[in-house]
Design a protein around this motif. Structure first.
Motif, PDB file in Angstrom:
ATOM      1  N   GLU A  20     -10.595  -2.025  -3.055  1.00  0.00           N
ATOM      2  CA  GLU A  20      -9.542  -3.023  -2.866  1.00  0.00           C
ATOM      3  C   GLU A  20     -10.113  -4.426  -3.037  1.00  0.00           C
ATOM      4  O   GLU A  20      -9.505  -5.286  -3.687  1.00  0.00           O
ATOM      5  CB  GLU A  20      -8.914  -2.891  -1.465  1.00  0.00           C
ATOM      6  N   THR A  76      -6.644   3.535  -4.470  1.00  0.00           N
ATOM      7  CA  THR A  76      -6.399   2.582  -3.382  1.00  0.00           C
ATOM      8  C   THR A  76      -4.930   2.598  -2.952  1.00  0.00           C
ATOM      9  O   THR A  76      -4.607   2.205  -1.832  1.00  0.00           O
ATOM     10  CB  THR A  76      -6.719   1.137  -3.819  1.00  0.00           C
ATOM     11  N   MET A 104      -2.927   0.591  -3.932  1.00  0.00           N
ATOM     12  CA  MET A 104      -2.645  -0.828  -3.671  1.00  0.00           C
ATOM     13  C   MET A 104      -2.056  -1.563  -4.886  1.00  0.00           C
ATOM     14  O   MET A 104      -2.558  -1.450  -5.990  1.00  0.00           O
ATOM     15  CB  MET A 104      -3.926  -1.547  -3.253  1.00  0.00           C
ATOM     16  N   ASN A 129      -4.246  -4.489   5.767  1.00  0.00           N
ATOM     17  CA  ASN A 129      -5.282  -3.499   6.085  1.00  0.00           C
ATOM     18  C   ASN A 129      -5.272  -3.171   7.584  1.00  0.00           C
ATOM     19  O   ASN A 129      -5.442  -2.019   7.988  1.00  0.00           O
ATOM     20  CB  ASN A 129      -6.646  -4.048   5.658  1.00  0.00           C
ATOM     21  N   LEU A 160       0.849  -1.197   0.000  1.00  0.00           N
ATOM     22  CA  LEU A 160       0.000   0.000   0.000  1.00  0.00           C
ATOM     23  C   LEU A 160       0.881   1.242   0.000  1.00  0.00           C
ATOM     24  O   LEU A 160       1.809   1.353   0.814  1.00  0.00           O
ATOM     25  CB  LEU A 160      -0.879   0.017   1.259  1.00  0.00           C
ATOM     26  N   ASP A 183      -2.378  -0.931   8.227  1.00  0.00           N
ATOM     27  CA  ASP A 183      -2.747   0.387   7.693  1.00  0.00           C
ATOM     28  C   ASP A 183      -3.681   1.117   8.667  1.00  0.00           C
ATOM     29  O   ASP A 183      -3.474   2.304   8.972  1.00  0.00           O
ATOM     30  CB  ASP A 183      -3.428   0.170   6.338  1.00  0.00           C
ATOM     31  N   THR A 238      -5.321   1.201  -9.952  1.00  0.00           N
ATOM     32  CA  THR A 238      -5.552   1.382  -8.516  1.00  0.00           C
ATOM     33  C   THR A 238      -6.766   2.285  -8.284  1.00  0.00           C
ATOM     34  O   THR A 238      -7.088   2.617  -7.156  1.00  0.00           O
ATOM     35  CB  THR A 238      -4.326   2.060  -7.870  1.00  0.00           C
TER      36      THR A 238
END
Lengths: 358, 358
Positions: A234, A174, A176, A144, A33, A147, A229
């Motif tokens: 996600e 995202t 990601m 996650n 991330l 995060d 992204t």
């Protein structure tokens, strides 16, 4: 020599364990991330004082939140030798770009190497989680959680329309990047891998070799990842990626079964010779080792070898690389010395593998 | 299928035992004597009735004199299948020219294959004796005894000035061709073998590969033999040949020692990889097998492998050839099937060889 690097080297690489779903073909799943701190310039535009300030804040947050659940191992990049940086790269904890310049950059990893944060790479943070096998949802849950914890302490740069703001526009949203490392010797041997890569690319996903640009099919290891992204959650990105990867895995299984049926001797010979070289060579290049390990892993997966620890084979993919060899040897090795040392290391590790069909 | 051929196949090839002088480098010594029957045309000019008459007389003499000390095994060439003829060729009991045409020709061998007589090849008789290692004098004594016995029963074509008369003038005189089969991997690897061959040729001796014309260095096996048969006694020819061979052996030993000193890893790798292939391949060509066996034999001689039966390695040089494979398989095999069968045979035979330095 950083003693924390030596500590990492003593552990087995947990994301190389053979205990994940589809671990015969999917080696590991990873999600990174991209996150930035609000009100601070992106690292590329930041002066050293700002970089240091960001790094300090992130390190503190990592410790305070206990986001890895254990004490993190923290490195300041400018204090690491070139060799130690290469070790981190070979263990897939950092990116190639990251270790080129070290000023104000840092790394925090959990000692099982499941979690890692590159600090002041392209973004202030690249938070990664990695697990064995094909399990992107589980990896997503894990990363996650880290995060979420960090966001309690750190103000993230976030736009309610765009999502997370990143240094490079391709990561906005995202932020990601999810990927699965696949071992596809069957598709390579059956000369079907290009078609599969082409098909996957057309679905908006990226496929590339593991060992950097131009590494092609080295070790028959491929990384499949999302390209975009933005515009999806996600969970949607992961679901789509996961579905494609399941298809690739099924293609690989078909290729193996078909070869075992129609070209059994070719396959046995391919695997047997690779094992013979790994087991008995006294000088071996990195490329030949990776390709031979690929064949051996295929043989193990197909039951040609008994009493085998597939994790040993998986780990060899990592530890036969130059920096790891030199750490084990405790001295600098030139290319020729590495070939000799690598052969000796591989012979030693494989000695325990019994070969039940030979 | 001739059952006497099957009998031969069940025995170890005694001239491949490792019990002769310098048997680390000299595999075997052989002497062939060309002899003809007085008052009979040479085979090339003889009608079939004459050939049959000569063959009958020779077979009878072989039995009557018990010149091999044991009952001889006798074959009439026209009754042998192509495969059985090839088996005799691969066991070095007959020449390539001999088995091309079979009318009126025959072979008598002792069941240990030390002695053999080609009947109605270029000459009425080619009497041969073969023993392991470098021992030409002993082989001469052995073949000379057979020759003496036969001469009691058979009138040999002999001229008091020229010596033994032969079909081809190059054999007139002693009619003797003495040769030693040498394994010279050290000289080949050190790229000195051409210089040695050149030097030996200048001394009036012949050096050639074992596996026929154009086989070059296949298996690194070379045959050194006398060229001239006239103007010297048998003892003189043998003494001269023996002295040169001793020199070649000493060159080979030097090449090995120097390589072991200066290029040890290269050597270990060369041997190790060859062993790995032989031990684990599932398809292997004749050429690759011969060259890998050469490397393995070198490794065995240099002590890299323990509990090894060098005779097994020596025998493999013979039995991995096409006719032997098909006799073992008890059916015709095409080239691809032979490669698979050969790999399986080699794996089986080497399974017992422990590898003590790996």
């Amino acid at each position: 020599m950083d003693e924390n690097i030596d500590k990492l080297l003593k552990h087995k690489v947990s994301w190389l364990a053979n205990c994940g779903p589809d671990d015969d073909i999917a080696i590991s799943s990873r999600i990174r991330l991209a996150r930035n701190l609000e009100g601070m310039p992106f690292p590329v535009a930041a002066k050293i004082e700002i970089l240091n300030q960001a790094r300090g804040a992130i390190e503190l947050a990592v410790r305070n939140t206990a986001c890895f659940k254990k004490d993190p191992v923290v490195f300041e990049l400018e204090k690491l030798s070139e060799l130690d940086k290469q070790v981190l790269l070979e263990r897939r904890l950092v990116s190639e770009e990251f270790i080129e310049d070290g000023q104000g950059a840092g790394i925090a990893v959990s000692d099982d190497e499941i979690f890692g944060i590159m600090i002041n790479e392209e973004d202030h943070m690249r938070i990664q989680a990695m697990k064995p096998g094909c399990q992107l949802s589980e990896v997503w849950d894990a990363v996650n959680a880290v995060d979420d914890k960090l966001s309690e302490e750190l103000p993230f740069a976030f736009d309610s329309n765009l999502g997370y703001l990143t240094s490079c526009p391709t990561n906005v949203g995202t932020g990601m990047r999810a990927s699965v490392m696949l071992h596809l010797p069957g598709l390579v041997l059956a000369e079907q891998v290009d078609a599969v890569i082409h098909g996957v690319s057309k679905l908006g996903l990226a496929v590339r070799g593991i060992f950097g640009e131009g590494s092609n099919n080295l070790g028959n290891l491929f990384q499949v990842s999302n390209q975009s992204t933005l515009g999806e959650s996600e969970a949607q990105i992961i679901e789509r990626l996961d579905a494609v990867i399941k298809q690739v895995i099924s293609h690989e299984k078909n290729a193996r079964h078909s070869m075992l049926e129609k070209k059994q001797n070719f396959l046995l010979d391919h695997v047997g010779r690779a094992y013979g070289v790994l087991r008995h060579a006294y000088r071996i290049s990195s490329d030949e080792t990776l390709n031979s390990l690929s064949a051996l892993r295929l043989g193990v997966d197909m039951g040609m070898f008994s009493s085998v620890d597939i994790q040993t084979v998986n780990e060899l993919f990592v530890i036969i690389q130059p920096a790891h060899l030199q750490k084990y040897a405790k001295r600098e090795l030139d290319s020729e010395e590495r070939d000799t040392y690598r052969a000796s290391l591989v012979r030693d590790r494989l000695r325990s593998i019994d070969n039940n069909k030979h």
